[in-house]
Design a protein around this motif. Sequence first.
Motif, mmCIF file in Angstrom:
data_model
loop_
_atom_site.group_PDB
_atom_site.id
_atom_site.type_symbol
_atom_site.label_atom_id
_atom_site.label_comp_id
_atom_site.label_asym_id
_atom_site.label_seq_id
_atom_site.Cartn_x
_atom_site.Cartn_y
_atom_site.Cartn_z
ATOM 1 N N CYS A 8 0.834 -1.212 0.000
ATOM 2 C CA CYS A 8 0.000 0.000 0.000
ATOM 3 C C CYS A 8 0.862 1.253 0.000
ATOM 4 C CB CYS A 8 -0.927 -0.014 1.220
ATOM 5 S SG CYS A 8 -2.220 -1.270 1.137
ATOM 6 N N PHE A 9 1.973 1.186 0.741
ATOM 7 C CA PHE A 9 2.858 2.364 0.794
ATOM 8 C C PHE A 9 3.504 2.608 -0.558
ATOM 9 C CE2 PHE A 9 6.960 4.436 1.782
ATOM 10 C CZ PHE A 9 6.456 5.606 2.331
ATOM 11 N N GLN A 10 3.904 1.554 -1.239
ATOM 12 C CA GLN A 10 4.485 1.702 -2.568
ATOM 13 C C GLN A 10 3.469 2.318 -3.538
ATOM 14 O OE1 GLN A 10 5.817 -2.424 -2.960
ATOM 15 N NE2 GLN A 10 7.927 -1.703 -3.165
ATOM 16 N N TYR A 11 2.216 1.940 -3.405
ATOM 17 C CA TYR A 11 1.166 2.518 -4.240
ATOM 18 C C TYR A 11 1.050 4.023 -3.964
ATOM 19 C CZ TYR A 11 -3.393 3.137 -6.469
ATOM 20 O OH TYR A 11 -4.420 3.566 -7.277
ATOM 21 N N LYS A 12 1.169 4.403 -2.689
ATOM 22 C CA LYS A 12 1.128 5.819 -2.308
ATOM 23 C C LYS A 12 2.307 6.573 -2.927
ATOM 24 C CE LYS A 12 1.335 8.736 1.862
ATOM 25 N NZ LYS A 12 1.385 8.704 3.349
ATOM 26 N N LEU A 13 3.478 5.966 -2.875
ATOM 27 C CA LEU A 13 4.659 6.597 -3.485
ATOM 28 C C LEU A 13 4.462 6.765 -4.986
ATOM 29 C CD1 LEU A 13 7.702 4.827 -1.724
ATOM 30 C CD2 LEU A 13 6.706 7.065 -1.193
ATOM 31 N N ARG A 14 3.867 5.757 -5.619
ATOM 32 C CA ARG A 14 3.653 5.834 -7.059
ATOM 33 C C ARG A 14 2.739 7.004 -7.422
ATOM 34 N NH1 ARG A 14 0.219 1.435 -10.300
ATOM 35 N NH2 ARG A 14 -1.401 2.850 -9.568
ATOM 36 N N ASP A 19 2.224 12.522 -9.709
ATOM 37 C CA ASP A 19 1.855 13.937 -9.563
ATOM 38 C C ASP A 19 3.079 14.854 -9.590
ATOM 39 O OD1 ASP A 19 -0.779 13.223 -9.354
ATOM 40 O OD2 ASP A 19 -0.787 13.173 -7.159
ATOM 41 N N GLY A 20 4.287 14.259 -9.671
ATOM 42 C CA GLY A 20 5.511 15.062 -9.683
ATOM 43 C C GLY A 20 5.848 15.677 -8.339
ATOM 44 N N GLU A 21 5.344 15.076 -7.270
ATOM 45 C CA GLU A 21 5.523 15.653 -5.930
ATOM 46 C C GLU A 21 6.764 15.067 -5.256
ATOM 47 O OE1 GLU A 21 3.843 18.041 -4.789
ATOM 48 O OE2 GLU A 21 1.882 18.066 -5.749
ATOM 49 N N ILE A 22 7.962 15.488 -5.695
ATOM 50 C CA ILE A 22 9.185 14.885 -5.168
ATOM 51 C C ILE A 22 9.363 15.163 -3.681
ATOM 52 C CG2 ILE A 22 10.564 16.865 -5.919
ATOM 53 C CD1 ILE A 22 11.691 13.177 -5.617
ATOM 54 N N LEU A 23 9.040 16.386 -3.242
ATOM 55 C CA LEU A 23 9.229 16.719 -1.837
ATOM 56 C C LEU A 23 8.265 15.924 -0.959
ATOM 57 C CD1 LEU A 23 11.148 18.480 -0.270
ATOM 58 C CD2 LEU A 23 9.454 20.306 -0.296
ATOM 59 N N LYS A 24 7.023 15.752 -1.431
ATOM 60 C CA LYS A 24 6.057 14.951 -0.676
ATOM 61 C C LYS A 24 6.471 13.488 -0.651
ATOM 62 C CE LYS A 24 2.027 17.945 -1.352
ATOM 63 N NZ LYS A 24 0.650 18.050 -1.919
ATOM 64 N N LEU A 25 7.086 13.031 -1.735
ATOM 65 C CA LEU A 25 7.586 11.661 -1.775
ATOM 66 C C LEU A 25 8.683 11.464 -0.728
ATOM 67 C CD1 LEU A 25 8.186 9.474 -4.869
ATOM 68 C CD2 LEU A 25 10.068 9.770 -3.275
ATOM 69 N N LEU A 26 9.603 12.425 -0.637
ATOM 70 C CA LEU A 26 10.671 12.340 0.364
ATOM 71 C C LEU A 26 10.103 12.392 1.776
ATOM 72 C CD1 LEU A 26 13.433 14.661 -1.185
ATOM 73 C CD2 LEU A 26 13.161 12.192 -1.429
ATOM 74 N N LYS A 27 9.093 13.230 1.959
ATOM 75 C CA LYS A 27 8.458 13.344 3.281
ATOM 76 C C LYS A 27 7.814 12.020 3.679
ATOM 77 C CE LYS A 27 4.987 15.920 5.921
ATOM 78 N NZ LYS A 27 3.958 16.992 5.868
ATOM 79 N N LEU A 119 12.329 0.038 -0.289
ATOM 80 C CA LEU A 119 11.673 1.308 -0.579
ATOM 81 C C LEU A 119 12.611 2.291 -1.271
ATOM 82 C CD1 LEU A 119 9.452 1.762 2.600
ATOM 83 C CD2 LEU A 119 8.761 1.058 0.306
ATOM 84 N N LEU A 120 13.903 2.283 -0.903
ATOM 85 C CA LEU A 120 14.866 3.144 -1.586
ATOM 86 C C LEU A 120 14.953 2.761 -3.056
ATOM 87 C CD1 LEU A 120 17.228 5.290 -1.475
ATOM 88 C CD2 LEU A 120 18.738 3.326 -1.207
ATOM 89 N N ASP A 121 15.050 1.472 -3.329
ATOM 90 C CA ASP A 121 15.161 1.020 -4.710
ATOM 91 C C ASP A 121 13.907 1.382 -5.496
ATOM 92 O OD1 ASP A 121 16.669 -0.842 -6.701
ATOM 93 O OD2 ASP A 121 14.613 -1.582 -6.693
ATOM 94 N N TYR A 122 12.741 1.174 -4.900
ATOM 95 C CA TYR A 122 11.490 1.463 -5.594
ATOM 96 C C TYR A 122 11.348 2.964 -5.846
ATOM 97 C CZ TYR A 122 6.496 1.429 -6.678
ATOM 98 O OH TYR A 122 5.268 1.580 -7.292
#
Length: 382
Positions: A8-14, A19-27, A119-122
């Motif tokens: 589920c978390f990987q789906y959230k990251l995707r 959406d191009g939200e790199i900062l939100k992805l890092l957060k 998660l880092l690799d994904y």
Amino acid sequence: MEKESITCFQYKLRNLACDGEILKLLKALHERCGGQWVYSVHQNYEVYPDTPELSEAFFYPEWWKRRVVRPAFPGIQEFGWEEGRSFHFIHSSQTVNGEVRHLLQIRGEEEFTEEDHVLLDYACILTGYMKALPAASEGISTLMGNAYRGIRPETIPEGVFPENGYGIVVLERGDKGILKQQGYLGYRLHRSFRKCLRYCFLDETHLLLFVSADNVMKVTEQLEEIIGFGDDDMIMGISGLYSAAEMDQALGEARHSVEVGNLTDMDRTVFFHCELGIFRILDYPKPGSPVNRLMDQMTEKLMEYPKEKRDALSDTMCCFVKNHYNYQKTADAMYAHVNTIRYRISLLENLWSCDLQREEDRLLFEVVSRLLPLWVKETGYE
């Protein structure tokens, strides 16, 4: 609350990546895995959580000690670093359209888990499908380096450079090796100026910048603080305001300012092109310029005299011009007899086929008197 599954978390990251939200992805990665997350593409960095200073450890891989671990994925590398504090890193990178994109997790001494590796690799794979950071371009350094050498850019990549800005050249003339810290200084420049500045380390002594600013004086003060100006080891030349398409003109003015400043005034650190006076139109000491050829021709004749005599002649000429071609005032200033001054000036007139009764030749004397001290410093003639 129960921790969501890794799927589920990987789906959230995707979704964040789509959406191009790199900062939100890092957060999201930070909230799930802890640590500090860094994503970098060329001259652009995003960091979460943000800090006033990203650890220097990120910028000095030679300090890193490879840890003997078996990551879940072969593209991941794990390192440790100890310099006052201990850090562990896991690092992954990929090349997309010629640009190397890095994703890094930094944490304290706690060990990384297999989930961290997964998660880092994904996340690193996801960033390969995202739009690059707004101003990412592998050609920044090439374009700025060419502009510094006088080559006008044929095209300016959209969104890469500020629309208008000032060219700035920083010269390190000491031996402290300040500009060798290119990665760390680059990050500090990025963090302080974000999208309004682009930079290029031409070599270990020259830093080129193109910066948009309402107050360029304030920018120079910030740069002095970031780079660490001290004593006379660093100087800076600043151009007028130009469009990004005119970067060759901007960096040319900045280069000229720093070259003239380096030869004329050892007590100052900042030189604005608009304050150079007559040196704005005299491109000495640029090699091959008409002014250079003129100086070579005139000083070649001067070199025919012994050093003591040519020093006396050149000093007299400079003093004579400074005193508005007045023999008596020049004699008083040099503690010499007025006839001695007349004799020296007549020698120079004969040597250079000049007649100081003519306005054109007076102007020539004035130009040479300004350039001669620079020529002496640059050539170190004896």
